[in-house]
Motif scaffolding. Sequence first.
Motif, PDB file in Angstrom:
ATOM      1  N   ILE A  55       1.045  -1.103   0.037  1.00  0.00           N
ATOM      2  CA  ILE A  55      -0.015   0.249   0.085  1.00  0.00           C
ATOM      3  C   ILE A  55       0.897   1.091   0.005  1.00  0.00           C
ATOM      4  O   ILE A  55       1.664   1.389   0.756  1.00  0.00           O
ATOM      5  CB  ILE A  55      -0.834   0.014   1.273  1.00  0.00           C
ATOM      6  CG1 ILE A  55      -1.756  -1.246   1.163  1.00  0.00           C
ATOM      7  CG2 ILE A  55      -1.542   1.292   1.214  1.00  0.00           C
ATOM      8  CD1 ILE A  55      -2.534  -1.369   2.522  1.00  0.00           C
ATOM      9  N   GLN A  56       0.853   2.129  -0.919  1.00  0.00           N
ATOM     10  CA  GLN A  56       1.234   3.545  -0.837  1.00  0.00           C
ATOM     11  C   GLN A  56       0.113   4.382  -0.731  1.00  0.00           C
ATOM     12  O   GLN A  56      -0.155   4.600   0.598  1.00  0.00           O
ATOM     13  CB  GLN A  56       2.254   3.759  -2.200  1.00  0.00           C
ATOM     14  CG  GLN A  56       3.424   2.694  -1.901  1.00  0.00           C
ATOM     15  CD  GLN A  56       4.565   2.970  -3.130  1.00  0.00           C
ATOM     16  OE1 GLN A  56       4.687   4.120  -3.507  1.00  0.00           O
ATOM     17  NE2 GLN A  56       4.948   2.036  -3.323  1.00  0.00           N
ATOM     18  N   CYS A  57      -0.545   5.077  -1.545  1.00  0.00           N
ATOM     19  CA  CYS A  57      -1.490   6.029  -1.406  1.00  0.00           C
ATOM     20  C   CYS A  57      -2.753   5.336  -1.042  1.00  0.00           C
ATOM     21  O   CYS A  57      -3.579   5.911  -0.277  1.00  0.00           O
ATOM     22  CB  CYS A  57      -1.827   6.680  -2.541  1.00  0.00           C
ATOM     23  SG  CYS A  57      -2.897   5.944  -4.023  1.00  0.00           S
ATOM     24  N   GLY A  58      -2.786   3.936  -1.283  1.00  0.00           N
ATOM     25  CA  GLY A  58      -3.952   2.979  -0.846  1.00  0.00           C
ATOM     26  C   GLY A  58      -5.359   3.463  -1.477  1.00  0.00           C
ATOM     27  O   GLY A  58      -6.214   2.633  -1.217  1.00  0.00           O
ATOM     28  N   TYR A  59      -5.147   3.960  -2.606  1.00  0.00           N
ATOM     29  CA  TYR A  59      -6.509   4.454  -3.209  1.00  0.00           C
ATOM     30  C   TYR A  59      -7.047   2.993  -3.955  1.00  0.00           C
ATOM     31  O   TYR A  59      -8.158   2.713  -3.911  1.00  0.00           O
ATOM     32  CB  TYR A  59      -6.443   5.332  -4.401  1.00  0.00           C
ATOM     33  CG  TYR A  59      -7.798   6.171  -4.734  1.00  0.00           C
ATOM     34  CD1 TYR A  59      -8.481   6.990  -3.946  1.00  0.00           C
ATOM     35  CD2 TYR A  59      -8.415   5.556  -5.759  1.00  0.00           C
ATOM     36  CE1 TYR A  59      -9.418   7.794  -4.327  1.00  0.00           C
ATOM     37  CE2 TYR A  59      -9.896   6.278  -6.372  1.00  0.00           C
ATOM     38  CZ  TYR A  59     -10.262   7.006  -5.222  1.00  0.00           C
ATOM     39  OH  TYR A  59     -11.505   7.617  -5.427  1.00  0.00           O
ATOM     40  N   CYS A  60      -6.209   2.388  -4.507  1.00  0.00           N
ATOM     41  CA  CYS A  60      -6.455   1.083  -5.364  1.00  0.00           C
ATOM     42  C   CYS A  60      -6.615  -0.004  -4.375  1.00  0.00           C
ATOM     43  O   CYS A  60      -7.095  -1.309  -4.896  1.00  0.00           O
ATOM     44  CB  CYS A  60      -5.288   0.711  -6.303  1.00  0.00           C
ATOM     45  SG  CYS A  60      -3.591   0.166  -5.404  1.00  0.00           S
ATOM     46  N   ARG A 118      -1.297   2.953  -9.294  1.00  0.00           N
ATOM     47  CA  ARG A 118      -0.155   3.934 -10.057  1.00  0.00           C
ATOM     48  C   ARG A 118       0.954   4.318  -9.191  1.00  0.00           C
ATOM     49  O   ARG A 118       2.133   4.656  -9.172  1.00  0.00           O
ATOM     50  CB  ARG A 118      -0.865   5.203 -10.011  1.00  0.00           C
ATOM     51  CG  ARG A 118      -1.787   5.186 -11.036  1.00  0.00           C
ATOM     52  CD  ARG A 118      -2.439   6.503 -11.471  1.00  0.00           C
ATOM     53  NE  ARG A 118      -3.338   6.804 -12.488  1.00  0.00           N
ATOM     54  CZ  ARG A 118      -3.380   6.662 -13.617  1.00  0.00           C
ATOM     55  NH1 ARG A 118      -1.870   7.081 -14.126  1.00  0.00           N
ATOM     56  NH2 ARG A 118      -4.312   6.865 -14.504  1.00  0.00           N
ATOM     57  N   CYS A 119       1.035   3.331  -7.952  1.00  0.00           N
ATOM     58  CA  CYS A 119       2.286   3.830  -6.942  1.00  0.00           C
ATOM     59  C   CYS A 119       3.093   2.514  -6.817  1.00  0.00           C
ATOM     60  O   CYS A 119       4.535   2.450  -6.622  1.00  0.00           O
ATOM     61  CB  CYS A 119       1.678   3.991  -5.588  1.00  0.00           C
ATOM     62  SG  CYS A 119       0.481   5.316  -5.458  1.00  0.00           S
ATOM     63  N   THR A 120       2.553   1.075  -6.627  1.00  0.00           N
ATOM     64  CA  THR A 120       3.628   0.056  -5.928  1.00  0.00           C
ATOM     65  C   THR A 120       4.240  -0.409  -7.121  1.00  0.00           C
ATOM     66  O   THR A 120       5.182  -1.408  -6.520  1.00  0.00           O
ATOM     67  CB  THR A 120       2.830  -0.694  -5.191  1.00  0.00           C
ATOM     68  OG1 THR A 120       1.850  -1.549  -6.218  1.00  0.00           O
ATOM     69  CG2 THR A 120       1.621  -0.258  -4.225  1.00  0.00           C
TER      70      THR A 120
HETATM   71  S1  FES Z   1      -1.178   2.455  -3.858  1.00  0.00           S
HETATM   72 FE1  FES Z   1      -1.512   4.035  -4.880  1.00  0.00          FE
HETATM   73  S2  FES Z   1      -2.623   3.578  -6.646  1.00  0.00           S
HETATM   74 FE2  FES Z   1      -2.136   1.919  -5.614  1.00  0.00          FE
END
Ligand code: FES
Length: 182
Positions: free
Chosen positions: A98-103, A136-138
């Motif tokens: 998890i980074q931003c967690g949106y997904c 978009r993050c991991t």
């Molecule tokens: S953790 Fe940011 S879009 Fe997946």
Amino acid sequence: MKPELITLHINGRTHPLALAPNVTLLQALRDLGYVDVKCGCEQGDCGACAVLLDGVAVNSCLVLAHQADGVPIVTAAGLGTAKHPHPLQAAFADSGAIQCGYCTPGFIIAAKALLDANPHPTELEIREAISGNLCRCTGYGQIVGAIQVAAEQMAADEGRRTDDEGGIRHSSFVVRPSGGVR
Ligand code: FES
Ligand code: FES
């Protein structure tokens, strides 16, 4: 459009509602406060809005709330609690998936549907199951790793249980056009 009465069963709670026939399940869930169900593309492309509908992973932006009338719905938050997280929730947190967690809620739902149907997936099967979910993050590596960790944990837990009920759930809902669990 004129509102019509429906009942949504979400995470074990019952919600009688008057909704216009064109309201999506995603809209209805978020309006009810189930904001763990994320609104991304609203076109079935990102998987952020995935929920389990009668045990099947669906993109809730592609389902009308009326189609879910009376059908059990489970969101990612409904799988566990902060005190007793589901193994997938724990593995995502512990594995840095998890980074931003949106997904994340959408990935957890896709993974839950996969592991219910196939408790011992290969890496390829995991990647196929989450192919309808965008992050978009991991970079996906940690997400795949987290699902592998959770699969091992769930298999170990299952081995300890005498009640082995489970397996593949069937439903008429097939709304994962960009891949993943259908
Ligand atoms: S953790 Fe940011 S879009 Fe997946
Ligand atoms: S918001 Fe539903 S798939 Fe993107």
